[in-house]
Structure formats: structure tokens, C-alpha cells
Design an enzyme around this catalytic site. Structure first.
Site, PDB file in Angstrom:
ATOM      1  N   GLU A  41       0.836  -1.206   0.000  1.00 41.15           N
ATOM      2  CA  GLU A  41       0.000   0.000   0.000  1.00 41.15           C
ATOM      3  C   GLU A  41       0.873   1.260   0.000  1.00 41.15           C
ATOM      4  O   GLU A  41       1.855   1.351   0.745  1.00 41.15           O
ATOM      5  CB  GLU A  41      -0.896  -0.015   1.247  1.00 41.15           C
ATOM      6  CG  GLU A  41      -1.813   1.184   1.402  1.00 41.15           C
ATOM      7  CD  GLU A  41      -2.689   1.089   2.637  1.00 41.15           C
ATOM      8  OE1 GLU A  41      -3.645   1.884   2.749  1.00 41.15           O
ATOM      9  OE2 GLU A  41      -2.420   0.226   3.508  1.00 41.15           O
ATOM     10  N   LYS A 116      -9.033   2.518  -2.750  1.00 37.04           N
ATOM     11  CA  LYS A 116      -9.356   1.884  -1.468  1.00 37.04           C
ATOM     12  C   LYS A 116     -10.757   2.290  -1.032  1.00 37.04           C
ATOM     13  O   LYS A 116     -11.111   3.468  -1.047  1.00 37.04           O
ATOM     14  CB  LYS A 116      -8.321   2.297  -0.414  1.00 37.04           C
ATOM     15  CG  LYS A 116      -8.433   1.578   0.925  1.00 37.04           C
ATOM     16  CD  LYS A 116      -7.275   1.975   1.832  1.00 37.04           C
ATOM     17  CE  LYS A 116      -7.287   1.227   3.148  1.00 37.04           C
ATOM     18  NZ  LYS A 116      -6.113   1.562   3.990  1.00 37.04           N
ATOM     19  N   CYS A 152      -5.436  -3.047   1.761  1.00 40.48           N
ATOM     20  CA  CYS A 152      -5.363  -3.211   3.217  1.00 40.48           C
ATOM     21  C   CYS A 152      -6.727  -3.430   3.866  1.00 40.48           C
ATOM     22  O   CYS A 152      -7.268  -4.510   3.851  1.00 40.48           O
ATOM     23  CB  CYS A 152      -4.634  -2.013   3.839  1.00 40.48           C
ATOM     24  SG  CYS A 152      -3.927  -2.394   5.469  1.00 40.48           S
TER      25      CYS A 152
END
Length: 576
Positions: A41, A116, A152
């Protein structure tokens, strides 16, 4: 199809340097015959970038470097890079100005972008301060294989595993509905003791639930107070771990996806530190070995990334400074560690001898600076003002502040980073001196309870050959007398810590219940602790907040550390 994992240790804001790390990994992936390279990330800018993200030139530079990287990469290799991208609709439609994104680069260009969706705001995370959440989950294709992309936290909303739903959306379930064959995850998941086992079990459960293999690439390294353990892996559709990369070190591995089996298969252990499935539990929860490795990495990266090469610390002959000295010696080499012994008239002979023996064991340089004459100068200067008062905490703390001044003078003169040596138990209840032993640029063990300090020192002495070989140590690292003697600040004759505090076994359990488990005083008393002791500890923790706010950054190894994720008010009601 071969997929490479680059477990990188980026430096926050070093866009060019991080780009080179990705490029080097890509060249290695090409040599290994990989079709795809996965990085962690925000791998281009480092995680967490915090308020660097509000600097427009930083975002512009990252964008320009991303395009240069695309041109430099092996053209046939698909590479997934993490970076922050502008939200083009923010001005017209509202919302944050950036996305936390994964970018697919190939043939010199940006092929696809993924944002994300789940933005954490708990503990050390503050992502909705900067980022707009992505609206949808998506995939790209290599040949006939559909590859879903997550970042994540997108994997951390498994309601069945956690017994609750933390977000409205579930990116993994959404990708399953899209019919993807494989899920990738770019991660920067911080370390805490025991988390690696929980993380792996959660992702294993997600794979079995959805029937889709996952490749997980986690960042490694220390950034400020946060440590990232790496421990990247690939999990097949049955929930078996095909390969696990090293913990607390950079690593690289190649996994293979079999299109006929529609699953991940082993690749022959290309990774430097491949482990079997049974090894994924690593160490027992909160084990000394993993905590040691985390602290060593945290010190090494803090020193390196802040531009230091040497450190200095006070050696008292006590167990806390002994552990910090051992960690520093392993992290950057004993030749780069200076210990300073500053005995007062109240320092015992055995403490002086213990500190000298520790320095010999570690091979670190030591300076002896007695402070007795300086104490007399303070006494004379304050004599008229302190007349008709009794000796107390003010005079005791002068000793600590003299030592703090001397250590800061050495730090300023020679450019050494000063390491403070206070543990979590002391920081919790304020058993530490502002502008004295709290001085420093890094508080190495401020998230390590006193009982764990003893456990780590015993572990070091119990046969940790790998650690001993790293610093050319003999059988005994920490002198036995340092471990066996009663702990004492030695600021007055005959003083021991338990004159002021409960036994550390009692104190540390109360603190863990209070700080990490958020138990009320009533619940802690109901668990069997003396009510007066509990109330006193709770009061001390509340009163010490102003000290903790002024403390050096401390390496986080627990779920609840006195650092980035601790946001208690100083001026508050005494009830909470």
C-alpha cells in the site's frame, strides 16, 4: 501465470528512492519469469504519509514519478503500485481531494486504477482526514484470469470472522460476485504483538468463505512510532498458505497461479524466507522473539530514516537501560552505541559495576560522568529558596534532570540520537521525570511493560544464538544481577520502585485491563484486585497525561500504545 510479491521498506516522502525499490523488484520479477508484480500500500510514497498529503507539490511529484516509473519498468511486466491520486470530482461534487489508490502499470503507461474503499480511523489510522473512499470494487485481466484488487482495510470487514460488521461495504464479497479468480491486496498493516497470527487466520477464513485465493503484500519497516512486520503471503482456495515471506525484513517471492486448477500453487520457494503453513503462527502470541525483532527493526529504521548513525543513552545499571542498550547494539552495531554512566552519591556500587559489565558484554563504549558535584551546585543555588523544606521529589528529580542535560549535551555536540529508556509501566503512571529521564529522540521501550522487560532480558540470556552472533556476544548478555536485584531509581538512600508502586506483576495486569481492554475500575476490582490499589493506579494514569504528551515518540508493539493512536485530553474530568 507467475505473480511476484515485493515486500518493500519504503521511506515516507522519498518518492524517487521508493520508485527505485519498485524498479529493482520489477527487474528481479522479470528475471524470474513473472507476469505480475505486487507491491504494498502506498509503496511509491510510503505509509503513513500523514500531512505530506496536503502539500500539492508532493502529490504532483508523486504523479510525475509514477509516469516515469511506468516508462522505466520492463514493458511486458504488469506492476501494481500504491500511491495517492487526485480526486478529480472533489471540487464539483465535494469529498476529499485524494484517493488511496493502486495503479496497474504496463507497457509504459497507466492501464487501470483502483481506489481503497474502507478507510480506517481507529488506533493509528486517520485515513478519512485525507482520502475519499472508492465507490466500487473492480478487477483487471491477464489472459482469461480475472484479478480483483483490494487495499489493506478492504480485507478487514469479514463479519463472520469478527462477529460484527465495521463498514457497510464488503469489497471481498463484491469481488466474489464479479466472478474474480484471484484477489490481490496491497497492505500497510502495522505490527502489534500477536497480530500476525490473527491477521493470517482472518485472511484464511476469508479465502475459505469466498473460495477465492488471495495474495497479500504487506509493507515492512519502521516509520516513526509504527512498525510494519511484512509477513506477506499467498493463500490457495483451500486456505493453505502456499508461501510466507519473511517477518521484519525485506523479501521477495514468486507464486504461480494455475489456470486449469484456478488456484495458487507453490513456486519452489523463491522467496528468501519461505515458511510452511504450520509456521504461520510464527511465535506464541506476544512472544519475546517477535517483540525483540520488532523493536530492533524499529530502532534501526528510526535511526537510519532520520539521518543518524550513532546513538547515546544513559546506563544506570538497571534493567530498562540494559535492554535498550542491547536492542540498539543489535539494531545498528555496538560500535555505534555510546553508554553514559552518571552515578550520584545514592548510586550503589553494584549498579555502577553492573553497567560496566553490561557495556563489556555488548562491546559498547561507555563514559563515566559522576554528578555529585553538580548536585551540590544545585543545592547551593536553591538553598535560600528551599529553606525550611524537607527533601522530596523536587530534589530527587534534579538528579534525573542533571543526567538529562548531560545526555542532551552529548547528543548536541556529537550528533548522536538520544534514546530514552522508560518502560510502559512507568509512562502509564508517571513514574518518570519530565526533562530528565524522559529526554530523548526515541523512547525505545515505552510500549513494553516492566514485566515484559524482564521477560525479554531472560529470553536474551536463554540461548538466543542468532541475536548473540549479530553482536558478537557471549553466553550472558544482560548481567544476572541486573535481572535479579529489586528495581530502583536510586534517587535517595535505599529506594526501590515498590516504595511508590505496586508489585509490577499486579501493576502491569491492572494497566493492561485499564489501557488495552478499557475495563472500569469496578470491573478490575471485581477481578480480585484491592480497591485502594486500583483507584490509586487509575488516578496516577490520569494525572500523568501531561507527561506523556511531552514524551519522545515510542515504538508501538501493543494494540494500545501511548503514541499516534492515543488521543486522550489532558484537561478533563477526574472521573474518566
Amino acid at each position: 501465470m507467475k505473480i511476484a510479491i515485493a515486500q518493500l521498506n519504503p521511506t515516507i516522502g522519498d518518492i524517487f528512492g521508493n520508485s527505485n525499490l519498485i524498479l529493482e523488484a520489477a527487474k528481479k520479477a522479470e528475471v524470474e519469469g513473472a507476469n505480475l508484480l505486487l507491491t504494498p500500500e502506498l509503496s511509491l510514497i510510503g505509509y503513513p504519509p500523514r500531512d505530506l498529503l496536503i502539500n500539492p507539490s508532493f502529490i504532483a511529484d508523486a504523479g510525475a514519478q509514477l509516469l516515469q516509473l511506468a516508462q522505466a519498468l520492463p514493458p511486458e511486466l504488469a506492476v501494481i503500485v500504491g500511491t495517492a491520486l487526485p480526486n478529480a470530482n472533489a471540487v464539483q461534487l465535494g469529498g476529499k481531494s485524494l484517493f488511496n489508490s493502486a495503479v496497474l502499470l504496463q507497457n509504459g503507461a497507466v492501464k487501470q486504477v483502483f481506489h481503497k474503499r474502507l478507510l480506517p480511523t481507529y488506533d493509528v489510522f486517520d485515513e478519512d482526514r485525507y482520502f475519499e473512499p472508492g465507490e466500487n470494487s473492480n478487477y483487471f485481466s491477464i489472459g482469461e484470469v480475472k484479478i480483483g484488487v483490494t487495499i489493506c482495510e478492504d480485507l478487514w470487514n469479514n463479519e463472520e470472522f469478527w462477529g460484527k460488521r465495521s463498514y457497510a461495504g464488503d469489497p471481498v464479497s463484491d469481488l466474489a460476485k464479479l466472478g474474480v479468480d484471484l484477489v490481490l491486496n496491497l497492505s500497510a498493516s502495522p505490527y502489534s504483538a500477536g497480530k500476525r497470527g490473527v491477521r493470517s487466520a482472518m485472511l484464511q477464513h476469508s479465502v475459505i468463505r469466498c473460495g477465492i485465493p488471495i495474495i497479500y503484500a504487506n509493507q515492512v519497516g519502521g516509520n516513526d512510532d509504527i512498525i510494519f512486520d511484512g509477513s506477506s503471503f499467498g493463500v490457495n482456495r483451500k486456505g493453505d498458505f502456499i508461501q510466507v515471506l519473511g517477518s521484519f525484513e525485506t523479501d521477495f517471492a514468486v507464486l504461480e497461479y494455475d489456470e486449469n486448477k484456478q488456484d495458487l500453487i507453490g513456486s519452489g520457494g523463491i522467496g528468501q524466507d519461505a515458511r510452511s503453513t504450520t509456521d504461520l503462527s510464527f511465535h506464541p502470541a506476544e512472544g519475546d522473539a517477535e517483540i525483540w525483532a520488532a523493536l530492533v527493526l524499529g530502532v534501526r529504521d528510526y535511526v537510519r530514516k532520520c539521518g543518524f548513525s550513532k546513538v547515546v543513552l544513559g546506563l544506570s545499571g538497571g534493567i530498562d537501560s540494559a535492554l535498550v542498550a542491547a536492542i540498539a547494539s543489535c539494531a545498528i552495531g555496538p560500535e555505534n552505541v555510546l553508554g553514559v554512566l552518571m552515578p550520584s552519591p545514592y548510586s550503589s556500587d553494584h549498579s555502577v559495576n553492573d553497567a560496566l559489565e553490561l557495556a563489556r558484554n555488548l562491546g559498547v563504549a561507555i563514559e563515566l560522568l559522576p554528578i555529585g558535584d553538580l548536585m551540590k551546585t544545585y543545592d547551593r543555588t536553591l538553598a535560600d529558596l528551599f529553606v525550611n523544606t524537607t527533601f522530596g521529589i523536587a530534589e530527587e528529580n534534579i538528579q534525573s534532570r542533571i543526567r538529562g542535560n548531560l545526555l542532551m549535551a552529548i547528543s548536541n555536540k556529537f550528533g548522536h540520537l538520544l534514546l530514552s529508556t522508560g518502560n510502559k509501566s512507568e509512562m502509564a503512571v508517571g513514574y518518570c521525570t519530565l526533562y530528565g529521564d524522559m529526554n530523548g529522540g526515541l523512547a525505545v521501550i515505552s510500549d513494553v511493560p516492566k514485566t515484559r522487560v524482564y521477560s525479554l532480558c531472560r529470553w536474551l540470556n536463554s540461548g538466543s544464538e542468532k541475536i548473540k552472533n549479530q553482536v558478537n556476544l557471549g553466553k550472558e548478555i544482560i548481567p544476572v544481577n541486573i535481572i535479579s536485584k529489586p528495581p530502583s531509581a536510586e534517587l535517595k538512600p535505599g529506594q526501590i520502585d515498590q516504595d511508590s508502586l505496586p508489585d509490577y506483576d499486579v501493576l502491569d495486569d491492572i494497566l493492561q485491563r485499564l489501557i488495552e481492554h478499557h475495563e472500569s475500575a469496578q470491573k478490575i476490582v471485581a477481578a480480585g484486585y484491592d480497591e485502594a490499589v486500583v483507584k490509586r493506579v487509575v488516578k496516577l494514569v490520569r494525572q500523568a497525561e501531561f507527561k506523556r504528551r511531552q514524551a519522545a515518540p515510542g515504538l508501538k508493539i501493543s494494540d494500545r500504545a501511548f503514541g499516534t493512536g492515543w488521543r486522550m485530553p489532558i484537561a478533563k474530568s477526574s472521573f474518566y
